[in-house]
Design an enzyme around this catalytic site. Structure first.
Site, mmCIF file in Angstrom:
data_model
loop_
_atom_site.group_PDB
_atom_site.id
_atom_site.type_symbol
_atom_site.label_atom_id
_atom_site.label_comp_id
_atom_site.label_asym_id
_atom_site.label_seq_id
_atom_site.Cartn_x
_atom_site.Cartn_y
_atom_site.Cartn_z
ATOM 1 N N ARG A 45 14.737 5.105 -1.296
ATOM 2 C CA ARG A 45 14.534 3.663 -1.218
ATOM 3 C C ARG A 45 15.239 3.015 -0.029
ATOM 4 O O ARG A 45 14.637 2.249 0.713
ATOM 5 C CB ARG A 45 15.001 2.990 -2.523
ATOM 6 N N HIS A 91 3.654 3.470 -5.048
ATOM 7 C CA HIS A 91 5.015 2.932 -5.136
ATOM 8 C C HIS A 91 5.248 2.289 -6.504
ATOM 9 O O HIS A 91 4.917 1.115 -6.712
ATOM 10 C CB HIS A 91 5.224 1.895 -4.027
ATOM 11 N N TYR A 135 -1.852 -15.864 -0.091
ATOM 12 C CA TYR A 135 -2.273 -16.710 1.026
ATOM 13 C C TYR A 135 -2.298 -15.962 2.359
ATOM 14 O O TYR A 135 -3.063 -16.319 3.252
ATOM 15 C CB TYR A 135 -1.345 -17.911 1.162
#
Length: 865
Positions: A45, A91, A135
């Site tokens: 990670r 993931h 968006y």
């Protein structure tokens, strides 16, 4: 303790009763669980891989975007779609972590070379958050597609294609075994150094500064060439190629000590300072202007903390503090008190605020563990601290393996195909025997077996060859098809020879790596943004600015910018070009950054500005308002834009007295003045021409007495006469008649024709052009209306540009929408005056050609190198 896992039975409760609890020491259990968590955080990670410079989440995002087909030439797709793809396939973590990682790869103030091309609000240097993923939109950048996700290294990304074996890298099963993902991406450049990394794991952290892509490629080239010769890379040459980090936000790196320590040991402190200048503002006071901040410094936080220090009297001499940043660039203004010393205040700002910070480099990455013999075990990984040399060596070893694995993959495919082609050629050479054998067979399997067994007139074939022969159509038995197969056989043999040399000769592999690095550098290198200076040493602006080649553009609305000519790659005749500005371009000149730009306004006043003072901007940027660069009113426009060598302007260069400035007005008046008359340019400007009421400057040019002038009108007429036909006058005088202009016509262009130029290139609004021999535009009187230089092929077309060219020249053609085409002048057909020309720029239907410029000879020579 915890219950042991029960065996699978029909009744889980009964199974649980059968096995007693297993006692476990709490301390040992916590230690075991924490170590697993720590290893998962470190390896999976928080830390990047030393080979491709990516963390798993970044690698999965890029691979997922590739699977979605989000290439640089495809439309943008919603980021929510990308996040869903990555979460569902690769993931198994929260969507916030995936979106944050995607946003980071799209931020040009974080990444030196962005990997994601974002469309929408992706945050700002002021620490403004990005818009929600529903968006924003994204796709891969060209750099990511070419350097990390190249199909020749990674294989095809066709939907439904099997991916259970990588070309250059291993593909592993995902978390549920339903998909394949790469263990590492086959990076063609050291991305770890280019974009850097930052992460906090358990008990350790990483902080790798970003570097300039071109400089990293230079350093990697040194390492590759040394490895090819089996020699150690020279440390001094390495530091010369890669002298320091290059932060996306620019700024200044103070001193080389911290950089050298970080490169040598993997850990060091690098002092970074904002870029500042001192100037007088409207109030008449002096002000310190910060135009670039240190990397990862939030501007709003800097202003807030500085204001607190001023109010608390920890900082003195500052009367006002404001942020004047806009879309054209950053501008933080520290307005000083009248009695303040700017040097003292600036020194205190560096000491007391984050206008100067230290970047703590800690170059830690995950790498494979080596045994005592130096052999890497890909299954065993651990965090390691890298030096500059070890980071380059690690990437080079990895890239060497990638190239050799790719060569082995391609060699197997080429050998298999050659085997098939040899069988097909044998069948074509014995077509009658093959047809007779197949017709005599009872079934396809029988025919295949007979081909494998062979016959008196036909050699035995392998099973693969036999299947290929049976799949042949009759049309493939023609002599043309035989020739195609013979040519394919030759190509395959040549290709196999090349691939087998890569498999047997290490030097050939390093040659491939060198070629790849040179290609990446050529396509994606950018100028250095962060300057490296010594703390006590002071430089002039000219000393710290490279004398690069640029194009200076003045756009409609009075905006000006400077763009590297490398962004306008040469194209063939009829190309669509590349957008150079979001607004219509009115003037374009190519120059060196140390040149002086002689700018003549429509009112006839000349101003001078060094080219490097014009803000550098990308092709698609609007630029800075002209009044920010020159002391002109907003309503005034620049009509003459000339690039002059500074030594020539000041009279220090040889032949400076032989240079002249020619100015043409919109009413057709022309005048000639010595260039040396403009050597005393001041902030107020100098009068270049006196204008009668209602007249204005149309254009200007540089010339010598050996040149001639060509002036063209929109109707396609042109007049040419010697420069000496225009009487030399002082600056503050009116011009003389330059041509006879009809009432329904207007001037469009003027250019100087040196004796070395053989043709005049003409360009029309609709993208048609041609080269006309200079001799066909015979010298005429200044007062004549000229001759027809071009006839228009399309109704409503008009002439927009005229330039004198020779066969070795290159030209820039630009449209109203700011699209630029750079191409060789010799690619435009030479025709007579009465011809209509050929298509030279394929402008969009709602666009039109507007301007024509010639690339200087030294630019072409340098680019060729």
């Amino acid at each position: 303790g915890r219950p042991a896992l029960a065996a699978a039975t029909a009744d889980p409760e009964e199974a649980a009763k059968e096995l007693p609890p297993v006692p476990v020491e709490l301390e040992a259990e916590m230690e075991d669980a924490f170590m697993k968590y720590a290893l998962s955080t470190i390896l999976g990670r928080a830390l990047p891989d030393a080979r491709d410079g990516l963390k798993p989440v970044h690698r999965r995002i890029l691979f997922g975007m590739r699977g979605l087909g989000l290439q640089p030439n495809t439309p943008y797709r919603k980021c929510a779609r990308v996040v869903g793809e990555v979460l569902g396939k690769f993931h198994p973590h929260g969507d916030g972590s995936v979106y944050d990682a995607l946003v980071r790869m799209a931020q040009d103030f974080v990444m030196s070379s962005r990997l994601v091309d974002g469309h929408g609000n992706f945050g700002s240097v002021d620490n403004d958050p990005p818009a929600a993923m529903r968006y924003t939109e994204a796709r891969l950048t060209k750099f990511a597609a070419a350097a990390l996700l190249n199909s020749s290294d990674l294989g095809k990304a066709d939907p439904g294609a099997p991916r259970n074996g990588g070309v250059s890298v291993d593909l592993l099963e995902n978390f549920d075994g339903s998909e394949w993902e790469p263990d590492v991406l086959p990076a063609r450049a050291p991305v770890l150094l280019i974009n850097g990394a930052a992460g906090i794991a358990v008990g350790m952290a990483t902080s790798i500064p970003p570097h300039n892509l071109g400089e990293v490629c230079d350093a990697a080239l040194l390492a590759a060439r040394a490895a090819r010769k089996n020699e150690p890379v020279d440390a001094d040459a390495l530091l010369k190629a890669l002298p320091a980090p290059d932060f996306p936000t620019g700024g200044l790196i103070i001193g080389a000590t911290g950089v050298a320590r970080a490169y040598a040991s993997g850990s060091g402190s690098i002092v970074v300072r904002g870029k500042t200048s001192v100037e007088k503002v409207r109030s008449g006071r002096m002000a310190i202007i910060a135009t670039e901040l240190p990397y990862q410094v939030c501007k709003s936080d800097l202003l807030e903390k500085t204001a607190e220090a001023v109010n608390a009297k920890r900082l003195t001499g500052i009367a006002d503090l404001r942020d004047e940043s806009d879309r054209d660039g950053m501008r933080v203004v520290y307005e000083l008190k009248r009695d303040a010393n700017p040097s003292v205040v600036l020194s205190n700002l560096f000491k007391s605020t984050r206008l100067q910070t230290s970047f703590a480099a800690n170059m830690v990455a995950v790498d494979a563990i080596r045994d005592e013999h130096g052999v890497e075990d890909p299954e065993k990984k651990a965090p390691v601290r890298l030096t500059l040399r070890s980071a380059l060596d690690r990437w080079l070893r990895f890239r060497f393996d990638c190239v050799r694995r790719r060569s082995a993959h391609e060699e197997r495919r080429a050998a298999a195909r050659l085997h098939i082609v040899e069988g097909l050629l044998l069948a074509q050479a014995n077509a009658d025997a093959v047809v007779a054998l197949i017709r005599a067979a009872d079934a396809p399997d029988d025919a295949r077996q007979k081909l494998i067994d062979g016959s008196p007139g036909l050699k035995p074939l392998s099973e693969d060859q036999a299947r290929a022969v049976l799949a042949l159509t009759l049309s493939r038995l023609t002599s043309l098809a035989a020739g195609e197969l013979a040519a394919e056989e030759t190509d395959l043999q040549t290709n196999l020879e090349r691939l087998r040399s890569q498999l047997s000769d290490d030097a050939v592999v390093y040659d491939v790596i060198i070629d790849e690095l040179q290609d990446v550098k050529k396509r994606f290198a950018t100028p250095r943004r962060t300057q490296l200076i010594e703390e006590e040493q002071e430089f002039s602006e000219e000393d710290v600015v490279e004398n690069d080649r640029s194009a200076v553009l003045v756009s409609r609305g009075n905006y000006v910018k400077r763009t590297s000519l490398k962004e306008f790659a040469a194209q063939g005749r009829g190309g669509r070009g590349r957008r150079a500005a979001p607004l219509a371009v009115e003037h374009l000149v190519t120059c060196r950054d140390h040149d002086t730009l002689l700018c003549i306004s429509d009112a006839g006043v000349a101003y001078g500005v060094r080219a490097f003072h014009v803000p550098a901007a990308s092709r698609l940027a609007k630029g800075a308002p002209v009044p920010q660069i020159l002391p002109v009113d907003q309503e005034r426009t620049i009509q003459g834009l000339l690039a002059v060598d500074t030594a020539t302007l000041n009279g220090d260069a040889e032949g400076a007295d032989e240079s002249y400035v020619v100015v043409l007005t919109k009413r057709g008046l022309i005048k000639r003045t010595k260039l040396s008359a403009f050597s005393g340019l001041s902030a107020r400007g100098l009068i270049a021409v006196r204008l009668s009421e209602g007249d204005a400057v149309h254009s200007a040019a540089l010339c010598t007495l050996a040149d001639s002038l060509v002036i063209a009108t929109a109707s396609g007429r042109a007049v040419r006469y010697d420069v000496t036909d225009v009487k030399e006058t002082s600056r503050a005088t009116r011009g003389v008649k330059g041509l006879s202009l009809k009432d329904d016509d207007e001037l469009v262009a003027m250019d100087v024709v040196p004796p070395s130029k053989s043709h005049v290139l003409l360009l029309t609004q609709k993208g048609y052009g041609k080269r006309v021999p200079v001799d066909e535009l015979k010298a005429r009187s200044r007062t004549s209306a000229g001759v027809q230089a071009i006839k228009f092929r399309a109704a409503g077309d008009a002439l927009v540009g005229v330039r004198a060219v020779s066969d070795g020249d290159e030209v820039l053609m630009i449209t109203d929408a700011g699209v630029v085409v750079r191409q060789a002048a010799s690619g435009v057909t030479a025709q007579s005056r009465t011809a209509t020309g050929v298509r030279v720029q394929a402008a969009a239907a709602d666009d039109a050609c507007a301007f024509l410029s010639v690339v200087p000879p030294d630019v072409k020579l340098d680019d060729a190198e």
